[in-house]
Scaffold this active site. Structure first.
Site, short mmCIF file in Angstrom:
data_model
loop_
_atom_site.label_atom_id
_atom_site.label_comp_id
_atom_site.label_asym_id
_atom_site.label_seq_id
_atom_site.Cartn_x
_atom_site.Cartn_y
_atom_site.Cartn_z
N GLU A 142 33.88 36.67 21.50
CA GLU A 142 33.54 37.58 22.60
C GLU A 142 34.50 37.37 23.77
O GLU A 142 35.02 38.31 24.35
CB GLU A 142 32.10 37.30 23.03
CG GLU A 142 31.39 38.42 23.70
CD GLU A 142 29.92 38.05 23.94
OE1 GLU A 142 29.40 37.11 23.30
OE2 GLU A 142 29.30 38.71 24.79
N1 LIG Z 1 30.95 48.40 28.39
C1 LIG Z 1 30.14 47.64 29.18
C2 LIG Z 1 29.23 46.75 28.59
C3 LIG Z 1 28.41 46.00 29.41
N2 LIG Z 1 28.48 46.13 30.74
C4 LIG Z 1 27.62 45.36 31.62
O1 LIG Z 1 27.29 44.10 31.07
C5 LIG Z 1 26.03 43.68 31.56
C6 LIG Z 1 25.02 43.40 30.48
O2 LIG Z 1 25.54 42.64 29.49
P1 LIG Z 1 25.09 42.86 27.98
O3 LIG Z 1 23.96 43.80 27.83
O4 LIG Z 1 26.32 43.20 27.23
O5 LIG Z 1 24.54 41.40 27.65
P2 LIG Z 1 25.12 40.27 26.68
O6 LIG Z 1 24.62 40.60 25.31
O7 LIG Z 1 26.61 40.35 26.78
O8 LIG Z 1 24.57 39.00 27.21
C7 LIG Z 1 25.52 44.83 32.41
O9 LIG Z 1 25.90 44.58 33.72
C8 LIG Z 1 26.28 46.01 31.87
O10 LIG Z 1 26.35 47.05 32.78
C9 LIG Z 1 29.40 46.99 31.28
O11 LIG Z 1 29.49 47.08 32.50
N3 LIG Z 1 30.21 47.73 30.50
CA LIG Z 2 28.25 41.98 26.82
#
Ligand SMILES: Nc1ccn([C@@H]2O[C@H](COP(=O)(O)OP(=O)(O)O)[C@@H](O)[C@H]2O)c(=O)n1
Ligand SMILES: [Ca+2]
Length: 406
Positions: A150
């Site tokens: 990641e």
């Molecule tokens: N393409 C993306 C993917 C996630 N994000 C942001 O990433 C954060 C959430 O992370 P996530 O749902 O991917 O969580 P993890 O699975 O990475 O921990 C939020 O602030 C989303 O808005 C983003 O800004 N743009």
């Molecule tokens: Ca993420």
């Protein structure tokens, strides 16, 4: 000591582009199944001539909330959200290219935190959706991504989009990703000293564009923003007793509410009688990070690209423009945390967690990673209109492994 990955050595070699002499467009579809949402990225590449490298022409991006892990007990419903997004690709990709367009879904921390059984049930349903679609479904097309990938893939995306991976004078930038359940830090160490001081499993080598890169990268599971809220409340990894109340000095005094995360219901509230405000709150969040993260000396002075929740909370509090992003110093987060935490009544219309989130971000940066007050953070959502997400790096890897880059 390090894991050796050789993904990219063949991705853009100049001489291995046979046959098609005329403009050649191809596509790649990458799903990001994050802990708070599911997103589709449809990338368009153009190969203008066999001698030239394929160029990234554009991206179609869409997202839905909540993420797959919210459907832990209804895997079919979860897969349905993926199908809706995939329908966009049916419209975006010309029919004659469907069969040649690979579709892949990689899940991150949300599914890592579910039981193996529930995670696999969700992934199986998604795989069925893919197989029923007209697209190319490679082996391992759905799965949970390794945390170290990641970080690396996001680093590749940012440095590719900012032009640091081609040509001379490469000045790569480090990346910070703050997700819901995990957080990643990745950079290219410049000093021998850093390599010596770093645990072997924080280092990964790979080759790309005729260069070898040895990156420092780590994903901290349970240190994403939402997981950190639970940790601050003392509710992370607890058997939550029904109706049990978790209180914090980081929340508005009178607040009492419920919150669903990872399929569990939590009740939380402010310190009705006790203290609230920045000082007691910072002590609470400090407990979550202090001594838990590796602190590479080298990063103290350098600047980093930061995205996801770093971006969102900075934009929520007008530290940066929501569309444009901007450059901040670490201490700007601290200043804003003080302002919000010491005036919680005034910020009550926004999320009740705003104070806790800003205090946690401050503690994570300063006491977790060991950044200085003056360390510069470049906050971006997009570079050249492309999302700064690990998904682009993952798509490069995918296309190369399938030999689809001609
Ligand atoms: N393409 C993306 C993917 C996630 N994000 C942001 O990433 C954060 C959430 O992370 P996530 O749902 O991917 O969580 P993890 O699975 O990475 O921990 C939020 O602030 C989303 O808005 C983003 O800004 N743009
Ligand atoms: Ca993420």
């Amino acid at each position: 000591h390090s894991n050796r990955v050789m993904w990219f050595q063949d991705f853009f070699p100049p001489n291995m582009c046979p046959i098609n002499a005329k403009a050649n467009t191809f596509y790649g579809i990458m799903f990001d199944a994050g802990s708070t949402g599911t997103r589709i990225h449809i990338y368009t590449f153009v190969q203008k001539s066999p001698e030239n490298l394929p160029e990234l022409e554009g991206e179609i991006f869409e997202s839905v909330k909540p993420g797959l892990s919210a459907y832990a007990d209804q895997p079919e419903k979860g897969a349905e959200t993926v199908k809706k997004l995939l329908d966009m690709a049916i419209d975006a990709v010309p029919p004659h290219l469907w069969k040649k367009t690979p579709v892949v879904l990689k899940a991150t921390a949300g599914l890592r935190l579910l039981s193996e059984e529930k995670a696999q049930a969700l992934l199986l349903e998604v795989k069925e959706v893919f197989e029923e679609s007209p697209f190319l479904v490679p082996e391992d097309s759905v799965g949970i991504m390794d945390g170290s990938h990641e970080g690396i893939l996001a680093w590749i995306t940012v440095n590719f989009l900012t032009g640091q991976l081609s040509g001379q004078n490469q000045q790569t930038v480090g990346t910070l990703d703050l997700g819901g359940a995990s957080t990643q830090i990745t950079f290219l160490p410049r000093f021998e000293e850093t390599l010596k001081e770093t645990p072997g499993d924080f280092l990964t080598s790979f080759e790309m564009f005729n260069s070898t890169y040895k990156l420092y990268t780590h994903s901290y599971l349970g240190f994403g923003l939402k997981a950190a809220r639970l940790a601050t409340l003392g509710a992370l990894n607890m058997e939550v007793v029904d109706g049990q109340m978790f209180r914090s000095s980081c929340l508005p005094k009178q607040l009492e509410a419920e919150w669903h995360f990872g399929g569990v219901k939590y009740r939380y509230g402010g310190n009705k009688e006790g203290e609230t405000g920045f000082k007691p709150c910072y002590l609470e969040v400090l407990k979550v990070v202090k001594g838990k993260l590796h602190q590479p000396d080298e990063i103290r002075g350098s600047s980093f690209y930061a995205f996801s929740y770093y971006y969102d909370r900075a934009a929520d509090t007008n530290l940066i423009d929501y569309e444009q992003g901007g450059v901040l110093e670490v201490r700007d987060f601290e200043r804003k945390a003080k302002e919000v935490c010491d005036n919680m009544e005034r910020y009550n219309s926004a999320s009740p967690f705003l104070c806790m989130d800003l205090a946690y971000i401050t503690a994570l940066l300063k006491e977790g990673f060991g950044f200085r007050d003056h360390t510069l953070l470049q906050l971006t959502k997009k570079v050249n209109n492309i999302e700064t997400s690990w998904t682009l790096g993952a798509t490069f890897h995918l296309l190369q492994s399938l030999g689809l880059t001609y």
